[in-house]
Enzyme design. Structure first.
Site, PDB file in Angstrom:
ATOM      1  N   HIS A 191      14.394   4.339  -5.023  1.00  0.00           N
ATOM      2  CA  HIS A 191      12.958   4.586  -5.224  1.00  0.00           C
ATOM      3  C   HIS A 191      12.298   3.390  -5.910  1.00  0.00           C
ATOM      4  CE1 HIS A 191       9.395   7.185  -6.270  1.00  0.00           C
ATOM      5  NE2 HIS A 191       9.314   6.290  -7.248  1.00  0.00           N
ATOM      6  N   GLU A 192      12.908   2.923  -6.985  1.00  0.00           N
ATOM      7  CA  GLU A 192      12.303   1.798  -7.720  1.00  0.00           C
ATOM      8  C   GLU A 192      12.332   0.513  -6.884  1.00  0.00           C
ATOM      9  OE1 GLU A 192      10.545   2.539 -10.146  1.00  0.00           O
ATOM     10  OE2 GLU A 192      11.388   4.491 -10.641  1.00  0.00           O
ATOM     11  N   HIS A 196       9.423   0.418  -4.630  1.00  0.00           N
ATOM     12  CA  HIS A 196       8.222  -0.175  -5.250  1.00  0.00           C
ATOM     13  C   HIS A 196       8.311  -1.705  -5.225  1.00  0.00           C
ATOM     14  CE1 HIS A 196       6.453   3.520  -6.465  1.00  0.00           C
ATOM     15  NE2 HIS A 196       7.322   3.819  -7.403  1.00  0.00           N
ATOM     16  N   HIS A 220       3.570   5.547  -3.816  1.00  0.00           N
ATOM     17  CA  HIS A 220       4.094   6.916  -3.743  1.00  0.00           C
ATOM     18  C   HIS A 220       3.527   7.676  -2.539  1.00  0.00           C
ATOM     19  CE1 HIS A 220       4.846   6.614  -8.300  1.00  0.00           C
ATOM     20  NE2 HIS A 220       5.987   6.525  -7.659  1.00  0.00           N
ATOM     21  N   TYR A 260       7.166  12.198  -5.172  1.00  0.00           N
ATOM     22  CA  TYR A 260       7.574  12.868  -6.409  1.00  0.00           C
ATOM     23  C   TYR A 260       7.741  14.365  -6.128  1.00  0.00           C
ATOM     24  CZ  TYR A 260       6.856   9.371 -10.153  1.00  0.00           C
ATOM     25  OH  TYR A 260       6.956   8.312 -11.007  1.00  0.00           O
TER      26      TYR A 260
HETATM   27 ZN   LIG Z   1       7.682   5.632  -8.305  1.00  0.00          ZN
END
Ligand SMILES: [Zn+2]
Length: 283
Positions: free
Chosen positions: A185-186, A189, A195, A239
């Site tokens: 996930h990171e 980014h 998101h 999320y």
């Molecule tokens: Zn995030």
């Protein structure tokens, strides 16, 4: 001949139905029960980073304060005040592009592990990098390149966060949780993804219960990026809902219920939508 045609048509229809079913299955949010223990769902959140209010473009925005002029916006995205100002005035940018020129040159991301970064987390990050490289055109190369690189460390407060796209110079990447899904996930980014629940068309898929969200956390639900592809319930960039005292901050409009994300559902990998988005951005 006629019968062959008929058989072929039936086979075609059967294939179509199969695809429809598969698509519906892919698009269904993974539900969670109201009142479910949220501890297991906290892997992406940065609860221990203090909140501060920044006045940006005449608007008060609650952000996490990392110190050194760095802030957390949208939960785990590292920004400076200048970034935030640019960002808030350009919300309809490309999903994988924040205010332009955020792509990594030659699809290559340089990184270094900070001293003291544990060997087990190092292995997790390397696994996440291998996963991404094997499915996209992104390459990860250890080193500082020409000076634009990711510094990978653990924030002592246990935070997980990263910058969206290439920031220029040394940029932060903290892995608090030794979790493969969180690392992917990171890194999403770092590559340039925003998101999934923040995309501009999310209100057609997700209802935000603004009253259930403390006022200093509402900026985490601002819309950002663009609507690349279809809304993707399987995206590792989505999320999960958080439920407190029986009230959830986000619910699926189609089911009326809170939902899990990929990591909480044990799917520690990029979705096909994530892969398509990254590959479209880094042609
Ligand atoms: Zn995030």
């Amino acid at each position: 001949m006629k019968s062959i045609k008929l058989i072929l048509s039936m086979a075609f229809l059967a294939t179509l139905c199969f695809s429809c079913e598969k698509q519906e299955e892919n698009e269904a949010p993974v539900e969670t029960a109201i009142g479910e223990d949220t501890e297991a769902k906290e892997v992406l959140f940065n609860n221990h980073v203090p909140t501060t209010i920044l006045k940006v473009n005449g608007e008060e925005v609650a952000v996490g304060d990392l110190g050194n002029g760095e802030y957390l916006y949208n939960g785990d995205i590292v920004v400076s005040e200048t970034d935030l100002s640019e960002f808030l005035s350009d919300q309809e940018g490309v999903k994988a592009n924040w205010a332009g020129a955020r792509r990594w040159a030659n699809r290559t991301i340089y990184y270094q592990f900070a001293s003291g970064f544990s060997s087990s987390k190092r292995n997790t990050v390397l696994s996440a990098m291998r996963h991404i490289s094997s499915r996209t055109r992104i390459r990860f190369v250890q080193g500082r390149g020409r000076g634009n690189y990711v510094n990978i460390f653990t924030d002592a407060r246990g935070g997980n966060y990263a910058t969206v796209g290439m920031a220029g110079g040394r940029q932060s990447f903290s892995l608090g949780r030794n979790n493969l899904g969180v690392a992917i996930h990171e890194l999403g980014h770092t590559i340039g993804l925003h998101h999934e629940h923040s995309r501009p068309d999310r209100d057609r898929h997700i209802r935000i219960n603004w009253n259930a969200i403390p006022s200093d956390s509402r900026s985490n639900f601002r819309k950002t990026g663009n609507n690349y592809g279809r809304f993707d319930w399987n995206s590792i960039m989505l999320y999960p809902s958080r439920t407190r005292n029986g009230v959830s901050d986000m619910v699926s409009i189609s089911t009326g219920r809170p939902f899990n994300n990929a990591i909480e559902s044990g799917r520690n990998y990029l979705s096909s939508g994530d892969i398509a988005c990254i590959n479209a951005y880094y042609r």
